[in-house]
Design a protein around this motif. Structure first.
Motif, mmCIF file in Angstrom:
data_model
loop_
_atom_site.group_PDB
_atom_site.id
_atom_site.type_symbol
_atom_site.label_atom_id
_atom_site.label_comp_id
_atom_site.label_asym_id
_atom_site.label_seq_id
_atom_site.Cartn_x
_atom_site.Cartn_y
_atom_site.Cartn_z
ATOM 1 N N LEU A 1 48.398 45.898 43.905
ATOM 2 C CA LEU A 1 47.865 44.546 43.769
ATOM 3 C C LEU A 1 49.050 43.587 43.752
ATOM 4 O O LEU A 1 50.084 43.872 43.137
ATOM 5 C CB LEU A 1 47.056 44.393 42.474
ATOM 6 N N HIS B 1 45.535 44.989 47.317
ATOM 7 C CA HIS B 1 44.709 43.848 46.934
ATOM 8 C C HIS B 1 45.605 42.621 46.835
ATOM 9 O O HIS B 1 46.629 42.657 46.158
ATOM 10 C CB HIS B 1 44.037 44.101 45.582
ATOM 11 N N HIS C 1 41.237 38.676 47.699
ATOM 12 C CA HIS C 1 40.402 38.197 46.592
ATOM 13 C C HIS C 1 40.367 36.684 46.503
ATOM 14 O O HIS C 1 39.549 36.146 45.760
ATOM 15 C CB HIS C 1 40.921 38.766 45.262
ATOM 16 N N THR D 1 41.094 40.482 36.921
ATOM 17 C CA THR D 1 41.148 41.120 38.240
ATOM 18 C C THR D 1 41.960 42.406 38.179
ATOM 19 O O THR D 1 41.573 43.416 38.763
ATOM 20 C CB THR D 1 41.718 40.147 39.286
ATOM 21 N N VAL E 1 40.352 45.925 39.266
ATOM 22 C CA VAL E 1 40.921 46.701 40.378
ATOM 23 C C VAL E 1 41.613 47.966 39.862
ATOM 24 O O VAL E 1 41.557 49.013 40.497
ATOM 25 C CB VAL E 1 41.907 45.836 41.201
#
Length: 183
Positions: free
Chosen positions: A64, A96, A126, A135, A139
């Protein structure tokens, strides 16, 4: 006190010796230590404790990253799109991205990934979120990827406060800043 949050352009006052010089990003601090003629300190920020996100190592490797387009535009050593390709080819299943991207940056990512044979759906966008901490918990990535080519700070602290391992791309090219020409 001079608080130097230099994301992508040097700030006026960075070389003044009549202020205490505090840097808030790794790249900026490394640059200022060797070139500003000052003795800068690193300012540590903090994030609220939202608990450690457990990492499930039995599922495919997931990353991420978080930041708006300005953190990912340009190149130092390589572009963000090229970094994504390197991560995907190195075994990362999905990446992500939290934060807004320009159409131009998104198009560059799509073209670069497709040219290397990667499915664009492996990069999950996102957009802007209400809470990065929420988040991250949702995730549950295996690691946090610092923004590139312009390193971040606040999101990095939030990821570390959730117990995320952090990966920082450090190209051989030693440019501390990506300077955008004024137009």
């Amino acid at each position: 006190c001079f608080i130097h949050h230099c994301d992508y352009q040097p700030s006026l006052g960075a070389t003044r010796t009549d202020y205490e010089h505090l840097d808030v990003t790794f790249n900026c601090h490394e640059h200022c230590k060797t070139t500003s003629g000052t003795a800068p300190s690193m300012l540590a920020m903090s994030a609220p404790d939202c608990g450690i996100v457990p990492i499930d190592w039995s599922r495919p490797l997931t990353a991420l990253t978080s930041g708006t387009y300005n953190k990912y535009t340009g190149r130092i050593g390589f572009s963000y799109a090229e970094l994504l390709c390197a991560l995907l080819s190195g075994g990362v299943a999905n990446i992500h991205h939290v934060g807004a991207l320009t159409q131009e940056l998104y198009d560059d990512i799509v073209v670069t990934l497709r040219s290397q044979g990667f499915d664009i759906n492996r990069v999950i966008l996102h957009g802007t979120v209400a809470s990065l901490a929420d988040t991250i918990r949702h995730v549950a990535p295996h690691f946090y990827l610092d923004s590139h080519p312009k390193g971040g700070f606040k999101a990095l602290i939030e990821a570390m406060s959730a117990g995320m391992p952090v990966v920082h791309a450090h190209p051989a090219e030693k440019s501390a800043y990506y300077l955008q020409p004024e137009t």
